[in-house]
Design a protein around this motif. Structure first.
Motif, PDB file in Angstrom:
ATOM      1  N   UNK A 132       0.846  -0.704  -0.077  1.00  0.00           N
ATOM      2  CA  UNK A 132       0.123   0.194  -0.283  1.00  0.00           C
ATOM      3  C   UNK A 132       0.930   1.131   0.343  1.00  0.00           C
ATOM      4  N   UNK A 133       2.003   1.303  -0.690  1.00  0.00           N
ATOM      5  CA  UNK A 133       3.269   2.416  -1.093  1.00  0.00           C
ATOM      6  C   UNK A 133       2.358   3.746  -1.112  1.00  0.00           C
ATOM      7  N   UNK A 134       2.123   4.670  -0.882  1.00  0.00           N
ATOM      8  CA  UNK A 134       2.175   5.929  -0.661  1.00  0.00           C
ATOM      9  C   UNK A 134       2.785   7.165  -1.104  1.00  0.00           C
ATOM     10  N   UNK A 135       2.412   7.803  -0.802  1.00  0.00           N
ATOM     11  CA  UNK A 135       3.301   9.340  -1.277  1.00  0.00           C
ATOM     12  C   UNK A 135       5.475   9.263  -1.311  1.00  0.00           C
ATOM     13  N   UNK A 136       5.963   9.524  -1.810  1.00  0.00           N
ATOM     14  CA  UNK A 136       6.940   9.834  -1.615  1.00  0.00           C
ATOM     15  C   UNK A 136       8.052  11.092  -1.552  1.00  0.00           C
ATOM     16  N   UNK A 137       8.428  10.969  -0.952  1.00  0.00           N
ATOM     17  CA  UNK A 137       9.434  12.344  -0.280  1.00  0.00           C
ATOM     18  C   UNK A 137      11.498  11.849  -0.354  1.00  0.00           C
ATOM     19  N   UNK A 138      12.182  12.992  -1.274  1.00  0.00           N
ATOM     20  CA  UNK A 138      13.575  12.836  -1.585  1.00  0.00           C
ATOM     21  C   UNK A 138      14.140  14.372  -0.624  1.00  0.00           C
ATOM     22  N   UNK A 139      15.247  13.435   0.587  1.00  0.00           N
ATOM     23  CA  UNK A 139      15.703  14.545   1.135  1.00  0.00           C
ATOM     24  C   UNK A 139      16.423  15.186  -0.119  1.00  0.00           C
ATOM     25  N   UNK A 144      19.096  16.548   0.472  1.00  0.00           N
ATOM     26  CA  UNK A 144      20.891  16.419  -0.476  1.00  0.00           C
ATOM     27  C   UNK A 144      21.031  15.411  -0.663  1.00  0.00           C
ATOM     28  N   UNK A 145      19.537  14.349  -1.606  1.00  0.00           N
ATOM     29  CA  UNK A 145      20.017  13.544  -2.126  1.00  0.00           C
ATOM     30  C   UNK A 145      20.188  12.210  -2.105  1.00  0.00           C
ATOM     31  N   UNK A 146      20.521  11.884  -0.486  1.00  0.00           N
ATOM     32  CA  UNK A 146      20.576  11.014   0.044  1.00  0.00           C
ATOM     33  C   UNK A 146      19.620   9.675   0.415  1.00  0.00           C
ATOM     34  N   UNK A 147      18.325  10.683   0.898  1.00  0.00           N
ATOM     35  CA  UNK A 147      17.358   9.581   0.777  1.00  0.00           C
ATOM     36  C   UNK A 147      15.935  10.031   0.417  1.00  0.00           C
ATOM     37  N   UNK A 148      15.576   8.531   0.109  1.00  0.00           N
ATOM     38  CA  UNK A 148      14.415   8.997   0.125  1.00  0.00           C
ATOM     39  C   UNK A 148      13.158   8.608   1.469  1.00  0.00           C
ATOM     40  N   UNK A 149      11.784   8.349   1.473  1.00  0.00           N
ATOM     41  CA  UNK A 149      11.324   8.374   2.112  1.00  0.00           C
ATOM     42  C   UNK A 149       9.707   8.192   1.668  1.00  0.00           C
ATOM     43  N   UNK A 159       0.575  10.961   2.930  1.00  0.00           N
ATOM     44  CA  UNK A 159       1.244  11.919   3.630  1.00  0.00           C
ATOM     45  C   UNK A 159       2.439  11.678   3.771  1.00  0.00           C
ATOM     46  N   UNK A 160       2.966  12.498   3.391  1.00  0.00           N
ATOM     47  CA  UNK A 160       4.607  13.466   3.795  1.00  0.00           C
ATOM     48  C   UNK A 160       5.355  14.003   3.159  1.00  0.00           C
ATOM     49  N   UNK A 161       6.150  14.698   4.150  1.00  0.00           N
ATOM     50  CA  UNK A 161       7.482  16.111   3.105  1.00  0.00           C
ATOM     51  C   UNK A 161       8.224  15.784   4.259  1.00  0.00           C
ATOM     52  N   UNK A 162       9.752  16.098   3.697  1.00  0.00           N
ATOM     53  CA  UNK A 162      10.236  15.739   4.170  1.00  0.00           C
ATOM     54  C   UNK A 162      11.436  17.544   4.697  1.00  0.00           C
ATOM     55  N   UNK A 163      11.575  17.929   5.506  1.00  0.00           N
ATOM     56  CA  UNK A 163      11.749  19.736   6.302  1.00  0.00           C
ATOM     57  C   UNK A 163      13.051  19.778   5.034  1.00  0.00           C
ATOM     58  N   UNK A 164      13.694  21.260   4.771  1.00  0.00           N
ATOM     59  CA  UNK A 164      14.418  21.569   3.826  1.00  0.00           C
ATOM     60  C   UNK A 164      16.155  21.093   4.165  1.00  0.00           C
ATOM     61  N   UNK A 165      16.205  20.947   6.067  1.00  0.00           N
ATOM     62  CA  UNK A 165      17.307  20.823   5.715  1.00  0.00           C
ATOM     63  C   UNK A 165      17.446  18.866   6.276  1.00  0.00           C
ATOM     64  N   UNK A 166      16.571  18.541   6.288  1.00  0.00           N
ATOM     65  CA  UNK A 166      16.321  17.121   5.622  1.00  0.00           C
ATOM     66  C   UNK A 166      16.544  16.498   7.449  1.00  0.00           C
ATOM     67  N   UNK A 167      16.106  17.282   8.663  1.00  0.00           N
ATOM     68  CA  UNK A 167      16.179  16.573   9.751  1.00  0.00           C
ATOM     69  C   UNK A 167      15.133  16.161  10.743  1.00  0.00           C
TER      70      UNK A 167
END
Length: 224
Positions: A145-152, A154-159, A190-198
């Motif tokens: 049941x994969x839904x939203x994806x988002x990338x940090x 810095x390009x290191x991680x995908x959530x 849904x999800x979102x990554x903060x601009x600084x990736x923290x």
């Protein structure tokens, strides 16, 4: 639900002055006057994820109901073609900060796919508006049941929000593997990554008698 994508002019600093300009048709525009019941079962191509190429020359639209991804050349909105081998039922699309890769998450299969953006554009060069298989890219199973994806940034991680398992998954992009999963409220959407990736913010919807959801959770990431 009628297989169209609305185009909105957001050039004004005042959201009240945003202007609807036109719409693009993906396949055949449906007559929704007689459509009833579950929208996910009566939505034509079930358009979901949409993303512009970094140079804004192309718009990619995911067809979750089947049919892969449709590409338009912008700003004229001309149909370039569709491709399906990469991800047949995409729910969400994203392009990493480097602008080199196109990512798609499939709700029905639980796989995340990635392909070099230039390979897609090259393959679509001969499509002439038709549907083609296109490049397959790479696939990684993340969860049911994969839904939203988002990338940090810095390009290191995908959530990824894994709805069927009520989890937040973290993918290490360099090694292309799932490195962490944490439990979230039922059922993550849904999800979102903060601009600084923290931090990662996750929304959960809940499902009828199964409860849960209606929540927003904030997670602190492990920066390596």
């Amino acid at each position: 639900g009628d297989n169209t994508v609305g185009i909105i002019d957001i050039s004004s600093a005042d959201p009240q002055k945003f202007v609807y300009t036109s719409h693009l048709v993906v396949g055949l525009r449906m007559d929704t006057s007689r459509v009833h019941g579950n929208r996910d079962n009566n939505c034509g191509n079930c358009l979901r994820g949409t993303v512009f190429s970094p140079d804004s020359k192309y718009l990619f639209v995911g067809r979750m109901g089947g049919g892969g991804i449709t590409c338009f050349s912008m700003p004229e909105g001309k149909l370039v073609g569709s491709f399906s081998a990469f991800c047949a039922t995409p729910r969400h699309l994203d392009i990493g900060p480097s602008g080199s890769w196109l990512y798609a998450g499939s709700n029905s299969t639980g796989f995340i796919s990635r392909v070099r953006l230039q390979d897609v554009i090259t393959a679509l060069g001969s499509a002439e508006g038709r549907a083609i298989n296109g490049p397959e890219g790479e696939k990684l199973y993340v969860g049911k049941g994969l839904r939203t994806i988002a990338i940090s940034q810095d390009g290191k991680y995908l959530y990824a929000a894994v709805n069927g398992e009520s989890q937040l998954a973290q993918v290490d992009i360099a090694s292309w593997r799932v490195v962490r999963k944490v439990a979230v409220s039922p059922f993550s959407v849904g999800l979102a990554v903060s601009p600084d990736g923290t931090h990662v913010v996750v929304t959960s919807q809940g499902k009828g008698e199964q409860g849960g959801g209606n929540s927003i959770e904030v997670f602190r990431t492990t920066i390596q």
